[in-house]
Design an enzyme around this catalytic site. Structure first.
Site, PDB file in Angstrom:
ATOM      1  N   LEU A   1      -4.447  -4.176   2.251  1.00  0.00           N
ATOM      2  CA  LEU A   1      -4.993  -5.479   2.657  1.00  0.00           C
ATOM      3  C   LEU A   1      -6.050  -5.378   3.752  1.00  0.00           C
ATOM      4  CD1 LEU A   1      -1.647  -7.479   2.648  1.00  0.00           C
ATOM      5  CD2 LEU A   1      -3.595  -7.918   1.140  1.00  0.00           C
TER       6      LEU A   1
ATOM      7  N   TYR B   1       3.212  -4.073  18.990  1.00  0.00           N
ATOM      8  CA  TYR B   1       3.859  -4.682  17.826  1.00  0.00           C
ATOM      9  C   TYR B   1       4.255  -6.120  18.135  1.00  0.00           C
ATOM     10  CZ  TYR B   1       7.642  -6.203  14.846  1.00  0.00           C
ATOM     11  OH  TYR B   1       8.444  -6.980  14.043  1.00  0.00           O
TER      12      TYR B   1
ATOM     13  N   TYR C   1      12.688 -13.799  12.895  1.00  0.00           N
ATOM     14  CA  TYR C   1      13.941 -13.118  12.580  1.00  0.00           C
ATOM     15  C   TYR C   1      14.539 -12.510  13.827  1.00  0.00           C
ATOM     16  CZ  TYR C   1      11.040 -12.187   8.400  1.00  0.00           C
ATOM     17  OH  TYR C   1      10.168 -12.234   7.355  1.00  0.00           O
ATOM     18  N   PHE C   2      15.875 -12.399  13.758  1.00  0.00           N
ATOM     19  CA  PHE C   2      16.557 -11.606  14.761  1.00  0.00           C
ATOM     20  C   PHE C   2      16.705 -10.187  14.170  1.00  0.00           C
ATOM     21  CE2 PHE C   2      16.230 -15.481  16.770  1.00  0.00           C
ATOM     22  CZ  PHE C   2      16.502 -15.304  18.113  1.00  0.00           C
TER      23      PHE C   2
ATOM     24  N   LYS D   1       2.850 -10.064  16.628  1.00  0.00           N
ATOM     25  CA  LYS D   1       3.623 -11.194  16.112  1.00  0.00           C
ATOM     26  C   LYS D   1       3.244 -12.484  16.841  1.00  0.00           C
ATOM     27  CE  LYS D   1       5.821  -9.032  12.920  1.00  0.00           C
ATOM     28  NZ  LYS D   1       5.405  -9.263  11.513  1.00  0.00           N
TER      29      LYS D   1
ATOM     30  N   SER E   1       9.070 -12.689  14.562  1.00  0.00           N
ATOM     31  CA  SER E   1      10.162 -11.925  15.158  1.00  0.00           C
ATOM     32  C   SER E   1      10.651 -12.571  16.449  1.00  0.00           C
ATOM     33  CB  SER E   1       9.656 -10.513  15.461  1.00  0.00           C
ATOM     34  OG  SER E   1      10.536  -9.806  16.293  1.00  0.00           O
TER      35      SER E   1
ATOM     36  N   LEU F   1      18.977   0.631  14.786  1.00  0.00           N
ATOM     37  CA  LEU F   1      20.335   1.117  15.047  1.00  0.00           C
ATOM     38  C   LEU F   1      21.124   1.422  13.774  1.00  0.00           C
ATOM     39  CD1 LEU F   1      22.741   1.627  16.991  1.00  0.00           C
ATOM     40  CD2 LEU F   1      23.215  -0.838  16.886  1.00  0.00           C
TER      41      LEU F   1
ATOM     42  N   ASN G   1       0.819  -1.222   0.000  1.00  0.00           N
ATOM     43  CA  ASN G   1       0.000   0.000   0.000  1.00  0.00           C
ATOM     44  C   ASN G   1       0.849   1.267   0.000  1.00  0.00           C
ATOM     45  OD1 ASN G   1       0.911   0.234   2.637  1.00  0.00           O
ATOM     46  ND2 ASN G   1      -1.115   0.164   3.595  1.00  0.00           N
TER      47      ASN G   1
END
Length: 338
Positions: A59, A150, A178-179, A154, A125, A201, A32
């Site tokens: 979506l 957030y 994921y890391f 997940k 995550s 970071l 989007n």
């Protein structure tokens, strides 16, 4: 073999599209453009020599999702990235995060239920682990209460898929936890494009290196780590993208051991904030102006992956180093500032 990549013009999504096209898949992207740019299509096309199909679509609009799947009835698999992803913003705008990250997943799964067979890779995550009791973190580590909306999306997203798979034998799913993805494609044609102040970071480091930001804040130096700063597992985004292709092939080939599986995706090595700063200074030749400031609420002390399962079961292993990733991120920053 047509694969839908939602959020495919974002940082991770665009790199996955490249790897899919390099492996001969036909890709259709939904995005989007709320946190990405259509210009990313040019980068993908320049790298692979083929422009993926693209549909600008939100979506959250269920009728549009239904129409999309009717139009693209031959989709073999979905890799689902489309989601809001800033931890701090999620605390301020929880309802936006729950709507955007959960409703969209539900609408996609409802369409996949209608198909004879379907495959989905979910972008999860390591935040689901919180501060793990044991390091490195295995997939069997307990899921801790989320520190942010957030992170909660997940956890709930994984639960939604798991519960759906229990009653829908036609859906095969893999959640990839994921890391910390960093870096950019070696071509410097795609990379991370944070809008406004970076939430992560590495773009803050590269922007400080370019002189766009006066100073880098290091949040706390009295953690119980060797140099007092937080430790994370930083994985090159290209390695991460290749893990998605490996997971997708596992599902398409029917090699999965059940219709819902989970894998950690990281390097298996933790690096502190100070180590990252030192490595960046080494590869870039730039001294960074940084300052130790107060800790942030919700930051875990250390998190790095045990990748044994992904290595052995997916046949995937990270290949690129922290310095490789930082150098590619630095080259990308220089490229986009020309």
């Amino acid at each position: 073999m047509k694969i839908l990549v939602t959020g495919g013009l974002g940082f991770i999504g665009s790199h996955v599209v490249v790897e899919l096209q390099n492996e001969g898949f036909e890709v259709v992207i939904i995005d989007n453009l709320s946190n990405s740019s259509e210009d990313v299509l040019k980068g993908i096309t320049a790298i692979t020599g083929k422009q993926p199909l693209f549909e600008k679509l939100d979506l959250r609009d269920k009728p549009l999702v239904v129409d999309f799947f009717k139009k693209h009835h031959d989709i073999l698999g979905v890799i689902h990235f489309a989601a809001s992803k800033a931890v701090g913003e999620s605390v301020d705008l929880p309802l936006l995060y729950y709507e955007n990250n959960l409703n969209t997943l539900i609408y996609i799964l409802q369409e996949l239920q209608k198909k004879e067979a379907s495959n989905i890779i979910f972008s999860s995550s390591c935040t689901v682990y919180g501060q793990a009791d044991v390091l490195p973190i295995t997939e069997s580590a307990p899921i801790k209460p989320a520190e942010s909306p957030y992170g909660n999306t997940k956890q709930i997203g994984e639960e939604i898929i798991k519960d759906t798979c229990k009653v829908s034998s036609n859906i095969n799913a893999i959640a990839l936890r994921y890391f910390n993805p960093i870096g950019a494609h070696e071509s410097v044609k795609i990379g991370e494009l944070p809008i406004g102040t970076p939430q992560n970071l590495i773009p803050f480091i590269t922007q400080t290196g370019m002189g766009l930001r006066e100073q880098l804040s290091v949040f706390g130096d009295d953690y119980p780590t060797e140099d007092g700063t937080c430790i994370r597992d930083y994985i090159h985004v290209v390695d991460l993208a290749k893990a998605h292709v490996a997971a997708l092939k596992r599902l398409i080939n029917g090699d999965n051991s059940g219709n819902y599986e989970v894998f950690n995706i990281g390097t298996g090595k933790g690096s502190s904030v100070i180590e990252v700063i030192n490595a960046f200074e080494e590869v870039s030749g730039q001294k960074l102006n940084y300052k130790i400031v107060d800790k942030r609420a919700g930051d875990v002390i250390a998190a790095f992956a045990d990748t044994t399962k992904a290595n052995n079961v997916l046949g995937w292993k990270s290949e690129l180093s922290l310095k490789d990733a930082l150098l590619s991120a630095w080259k990308w920053e220089q490229e986009i500032r020309k």
